[in-house]
Motif scaffolding. Structure first.
Motif, PDB file in Angstrom:
ATOM      1  N   LYS A 114       0.836  -1.208   0.000  1.00 29.73           N
ATOM      2  CA  LYS A 114       0.000   0.000   0.000  1.00 29.73           C
ATOM      3  C   LYS A 114       0.866   1.252   0.000  1.00 29.73           C
ATOM      4  O   LYS A 114       0.594   2.218  -0.726  1.00 29.73           O
ATOM      5  CB  LYS A 114      -0.919   0.015   1.224  1.00 29.73           C
ATOM      6  CG  LYS A 114      -2.074  -0.937   1.145  1.00 29.73           C
ATOM      7  CD  LYS A 114      -2.909  -0.851   2.418  1.00 29.73           C
ATOM      8  CE  LYS A 114      -3.996  -1.898   2.439  1.00 29.73           C
ATOM      9  NZ  LYS A 114      -4.749  -1.861   3.702  1.00 29.73           N
ATOM     10  N   GLN A 115       1.942   1.248   0.814  1.00 32.68           N
ATOM     11  CA  GLN A 115       2.827   2.417   0.880  1.00 32.68           C
ATOM     12  C   GLN A 115       3.565   2.620  -0.446  1.00 32.68           C
ATOM     13  O   GLN A 115       3.728   3.750  -0.916  1.00 32.68           O
ATOM     14  CB  GLN A 115       3.831   2.259   2.024  1.00 32.68           C
ATOM     15  CG  GLN A 115       3.201   2.352   3.394  1.00 32.68           C
ATOM     16  CD  GLN A 115       4.188   2.033   4.504  1.00 32.68           C
ATOM     17  OE1 GLN A 115       5.285   1.550   4.245  1.00 32.68           O
ATOM     18  NE2 GLN A 115       3.787   2.308   5.739  1.00 32.68           N
ATOM     19  N   ILE A 116       3.984   1.519  -1.063  1.00 27.31           N
ATOM     20  CA  ILE A 116       4.674   1.628  -2.358  1.00 27.31           C
ATOM     21  C   ILE A 116       3.708   2.167  -3.412  1.00 27.31           C
ATOM     22  O   ILE A 116       4.054   3.046  -4.211  1.00 27.31           O
ATOM     23  CB  ILE A 116       5.271   0.266  -2.782  1.00 27.31           C
ATOM     24  CG1 ILE A 116       6.454  -0.088  -1.885  1.00 27.31           C
ATOM     25  CG2 ILE A 116       5.714   0.298  -4.241  1.00 27.31           C
ATOM     26  CD1 ILE A 116       7.010  -1.480  -2.109  1.00 27.31           C
ATOM     27  N   ASP A 117       2.463   1.660  -3.411  1.00 32.08           N
ATOM     28  CA  ASP A 117       1.472   2.132  -4.381  1.00 32.08           C
ATOM     29  C   ASP A 117       1.179   3.625  -4.182  1.00 32.08           C
ATOM     30  O   ASP A 117       1.068   4.397  -5.158  1.00 32.08           O
ATOM     31  CB  ASP A 117       0.177   1.319  -4.275  1.00 32.08           C
ATOM     32  CG  ASP A 117       0.348  -0.103  -4.789  1.00 32.08           C
ATOM     33  OD1 ASP A 117       1.332  -0.368  -5.527  1.00 32.08           O
ATOM     34  OD2 ASP A 117      -0.497  -0.969  -4.445  1.00 32.08           O
ATOM     35  N   ALA A 118       1.069   4.044  -2.914  1.00 33.10           N
ATOM     36  CA  ALA A 118       0.821   5.458  -2.640  1.00 33.10           C
ATOM     37  C   ALA A 118       2.009   6.306  -3.086  1.00 33.10           C
ATOM     38  O   ALA A 118       1.830   7.406  -3.651  1.00 33.10           O
ATOM     39  CB  ALA A 118       0.551   5.667  -1.155  1.00 33.10           C
ATOM     40  N   CYS A 119       3.214   5.839  -2.877  1.00 31.11           N
ATOM     41  CA  CYS A 119       4.425   6.561  -3.288  1.00 31.11           C
ATOM     42  C   CYS A 119       4.466   6.694  -4.809  1.00 31.11           C
ATOM     43  O   CYS A 119       4.807   7.750  -5.356  1.00 31.11           O
ATOM     44  CB  CYS A 119       5.657   5.846  -2.755  1.00 31.11           C
ATOM     45  SG  CYS A 119       7.221   6.581  -3.266  1.00 31.11           S
ATOM     46  N   ILE A 120       4.108   5.593  -5.507  1.00 28.63           N
ATOM     47  CA  ILE A 120       4.131   5.618  -6.974  1.00 28.63           C
ATOM     48  C   ILE A 120       3.081   6.615  -7.489  1.00 28.63           C
ATOM     49  O   ILE A 120       3.332   7.377  -8.432  1.00 28.63           O
ATOM     50  CB  ILE A 120       3.896   4.202  -7.547  1.00 28.63           C
ATOM     51  CG1 ILE A 120       5.117   3.328  -7.265  1.00 28.63           C
ATOM     52  CG2 ILE A 120       3.622   4.253  -9.041  1.00 28.63           C
ATOM     53  CD1 ILE A 120       4.931   1.883  -7.620  1.00 28.63           C
ATOM     54  N   LYS A 121       1.906   6.641  -6.854  1.00 24.98           N
ATOM     55  CA  LYS A 121       0.865   7.563  -7.291  1.00 24.98           C
ATOM     56  C   LYS A 121       1.305   9.010  -7.134  1.00 24.98           C
ATOM     57  O   LYS A 121       1.028   9.854  -7.991  1.00 24.98           O
ATOM     58  CB  LYS A 121      -0.419   7.327  -6.493  1.00 24.98           C
ATOM     59  CG  LYS A 121      -1.200   6.133  -6.957  1.00 24.98           C
ATOM     60  CD  LYS A 121      -2.485   6.001  -6.173  1.00 24.98           C
ATOM     61  CE  LYS A 121      -3.203   4.726  -6.554  1.00 24.98           C
ATOM     62  NZ  LYS A 121      -4.430   4.552  -5.780  1.00 24.98           N
ATOM     63  N   THR A 122       1.997   9.301  -6.022  1.00 25.90           N
ATOM     64  CA  THR A 122       2.431  10.691  -5.802  1.00 25.90           C
ATOM     65  C   THR A 122       3.573  11.066  -6.730  1.00 25.90           C
ATOM     66  O   THR A 122       3.657  12.204  -7.189  1.00 25.90           O
ATOM     67  CB  THR A 122       2.858  10.909  -4.343  1.00 25.90           C
ATOM     68  OG1 THR A 122       3.888  10.007  -4.023  1.00 25.90           O
ATOM     69  CG2 THR A 122       1.690  10.749  -3.404  1.00 25.90           C
ATOM     70  N   VAL A 138      10.998   5.478 -10.657  1.00 25.68           N
ATOM     71  CA  VAL A 138      10.069   5.825  -9.567  1.00 25.68           C
ATOM     72  C   VAL A 138       9.747   4.574  -8.759  1.00 25.68           C
ATOM     73  O   VAL A 138       9.746   4.594  -7.517  1.00 25.68           O
ATOM     74  CB  VAL A 138       8.786   6.479 -10.138  1.00 25.68           C
ATOM     75  CG1 VAL A 138       7.717   6.626  -9.058  1.00 25.68           C
ATOM     76  CG2 VAL A 138       9.103   7.828 -10.742  1.00 25.68           C
ATOM     77  N   LEU A 139       9.476   3.457  -9.441  1.00 28.72           N
ATOM     78  CA  LEU A 139       9.171   2.188  -8.760  1.00 28.72           C
ATOM     79  C   LEU A 139      10.350   1.735  -7.905  1.00 28.72           C
ATOM     80  O   LEU A 139      10.181   1.356  -6.744  1.00 28.72           O
ATOM     81  CB  LEU A 139       8.804   1.120  -9.790  1.00 28.72           C
ATOM     82  CG  LEU A 139       8.464  -0.269  -9.248  1.00 28.72           C
ATOM     83  CD1 LEU A 139       7.226  -0.218  -8.376  1.00 28.72           C
ATOM     84  CD2 LEU A 139       8.285  -1.255 -10.375  1.00 28.72           C
ATOM     85  N   ASN A 140      11.561   1.777  -8.455  1.00 30.28           N
ATOM     86  CA  ASN A 140      12.759   1.368  -7.701  1.00 30.28           C
ATOM     87  C   ASN A 140      12.996   2.284  -6.511  1.00 30.28           C
ATOM     88  O   ASN A 140      13.372   1.807  -5.431  1.00 30.28           O
ATOM     89  CB  ASN A 140      13.984   1.359  -8.605  1.00 30.28           C
ATOM     90  CG  ASN A 140      13.951   0.241  -9.618  1.00 30.28           C
ATOM     91  OD1 ASN A 140      13.261  -0.751  -9.415  1.00 30.28           O
ATOM     92  ND2 ASN A 140      14.674   0.397 -10.719  1.00 30.28           N
ATOM     93  N   ASP A 141      12.779   3.590  -6.673  1.00 25.29           N
ATOM     94  CA  ASP A 141      12.960   4.526  -5.559  1.00 25.29           C
ATOM     95  C   ASP A 141      11.962   4.243  -4.436  1.00 25.29           C
ATOM     96  O   ASP A 141      12.322   4.252  -3.251  1.00 25.29           O
ATOM     97  CB  ASP A 141      12.799   5.978  -6.042  1.00 25.29           C
ATOM     98  CG  ASP A 141      13.975   6.430  -6.891  1.00 25.29           C
ATOM     99  OD1 ASP A 141      15.034   5.765  -6.827  1.00 25.29           O
ATOM    100  OD2 ASP A 141      13.831   7.444  -7.616  1.00 25.29           O
ATOM    101  N   CYS A 142      10.720   3.981  -4.808  1.00 25.08           N
ATOM    102  CA  CYS A 142       9.690   3.711  -3.789  1.00 25.08           C
ATOM    103  C   CYS A 142       9.967   2.382  -3.074  1.00 25.08           C
ATOM    104  O   CYS A 142       9.801   2.281  -1.854  1.00 25.08           O
ATOM    105  CB  CYS A 142       8.302   3.693  -4.423  1.00 25.08           C
ATOM    106  SG  CYS A 142       7.728   5.332  -4.896  1.00 25.08           S
ATOM    107  N   GLN A 143      10.391   1.384  -3.841  1.00 22.03           N
ATOM    108  CA  GLN A 143      10.703   0.089  -3.202  1.00 22.03           C
ATOM    109  C   GLN A 143      11.909   0.217  -2.282  1.00 22.03           C
ATOM    110  O   GLN A 143      11.955  -0.374  -1.207  1.00 22.03           O
ATOM    111  CB  GLN A 143      10.957  -0.984  -4.268  1.00 22.03           C
ATOM    112  CG  GLN A 143       9.687  -1.461  -4.935  1.00 22.03           C
ATOM    113  CD  GLN A 143       9.951  -2.500  -6.007  1.00 22.03           C
ATOM    114  OE1 GLN A 143      11.086  -2.675  -6.459  1.00 22.03           O
ATOM    115  NE2 GLN A 143       8.885  -3.182  -6.422  1.00 22.03           N
ATOM    116  N   ALA A 144      12.898   0.968  -2.673  1.00 21.42           N
ATOM    117  CA  ALA A 144      14.071   1.170  -1.814  1.00 21.42           C
ATOM    118  C   ALA A 144      13.711   1.989  -0.589  1.00 21.42           C
ATOM    119  O   ALA A 144      14.253   1.776   0.505  1.00 21.42           O
ATOM    120  CB  ALA A 144      15.166   1.867  -2.609  1.00 21.42           C
ATOM    121  N   LYS A 145      12.792   2.941  -0.750  1.00 21.59           N
ATOM    122  CA  LYS A 145      12.384   3.813   0.349  1.00 21.59           C
ATOM    123  C   LYS A 145      11.670   3.019   1.439  1.00 21.59           C
ATOM    124  O   LYS A 145      11.898   3.224   2.632  1.00 21.59           O
ATOM    125  CB  LYS A 145      11.472   4.917  -0.194  1.00 21.59           C
ATOM    126  CG  LYS A 145      11.029   5.906   0.846  1.00 21.59           C
ATOM    127  CD  LYS A 145      10.186   6.987   0.168  1.00 21.59           C
ATOM    128  CE  LYS A 145       9.688   7.997   1.186  1.00 21.59           C
ATOM    129  NZ  LYS A 145       8.833   9.002   0.551  1.00 21.59           N
TER     130      LYS A 145
END
Length: 197
Positions: A114-122, A138-145
């Motif tokens: 859910k957090q990764i999906d929200a990060c990708i949306k933003t 963006v996907l790699n940054d959110c997954q690493a975050k």
């Protein structure tokens, strides 16, 4: 000289007569008692009593040994059954802990997703507007975050508490539970034996 005259004159000296046997004497010249071969009645009785005692003692020893061996075998079987019950309880506790851990892992994975999906949306709005920003970056940054939750749980499960950390590990709780159940089982078994006597 005729043979009759010869017999009269020299008869006692040359006759073919056996002398009388000399009776045997003991060491001091006393006549020796005749020795009977074999055991006396007292010796036979003593021998019979000794053989009876040895045979009876051997039988009682064998009977006692047989009873002890049977009792030891029953005790070994009881201990094996108790050990299997303890192992079964341990497996049940491990399965419960595993199920709880799986549920926790699923919850954490769902929350992470859910957090990764929200990060990708933003951050999706930046794709194509900023130089070098792509959807995969963006996907790699959110997954690493937000990182991986499974590695964190595995690390927490594999490390033991050390230092100032005063929390009790699940393995220690499991060991305490198994030890307590073992103590209760032994106490119950002794109580049952005391009541039977």
């Amino acid at each position: 000289m005729s043979p009759e005259e010869f017999a009269k004159e020299f008869g006692p000296e040359f006759t073919n007569q056996q002398p009388a046997p000399i009776p045997p004497t003991g060491p001091y010249g006393h006549p020796a008692q005749p020795v009977k071969t074999g055991l006396t009645k007292r010796g036979k009785t003593a021998l019979a009593i000794g053989a009876t005692v040895i045979a009876g003692g051997g039988f009682l020893t064998w009977q006692n040994h047989t009873e002890q061996a049977a009792e030891n075998e029953v005790r070994a079987q009881e201990l094996a059954i108790q050990q299997q019950q303890i192992e079964l309880e341990t497996l049940k506790e491990l399965n419960k802990a595993s199920a709880v851990q799986e549920k926790t892992q699923e919850t954490l994975d769902a929350e992470r997703q859910k957090q990764i999906d929200a990060c990708i949306k933003t951050d999706k709005a930046r794709v194509g507007k900023q130089l070098g920003v792509t959807y995969s970056s963006v996907l790699n940054d959110c997954q690493a975050k937000f990182g991986s939750t499974s590695s964190g749980i595995q690390e927490a499960a594999s490390t033991s508490s050390t230092g100032d950390d005063s929390s009790i590990s699940p393995g220690l709780l499991l060991a305490i539970a198994v030890g307590g159940s073992l103590v209760v089982g032994v106490a119950a078994n002794r109580g049952r034996k005391a009541n039977a006597a």
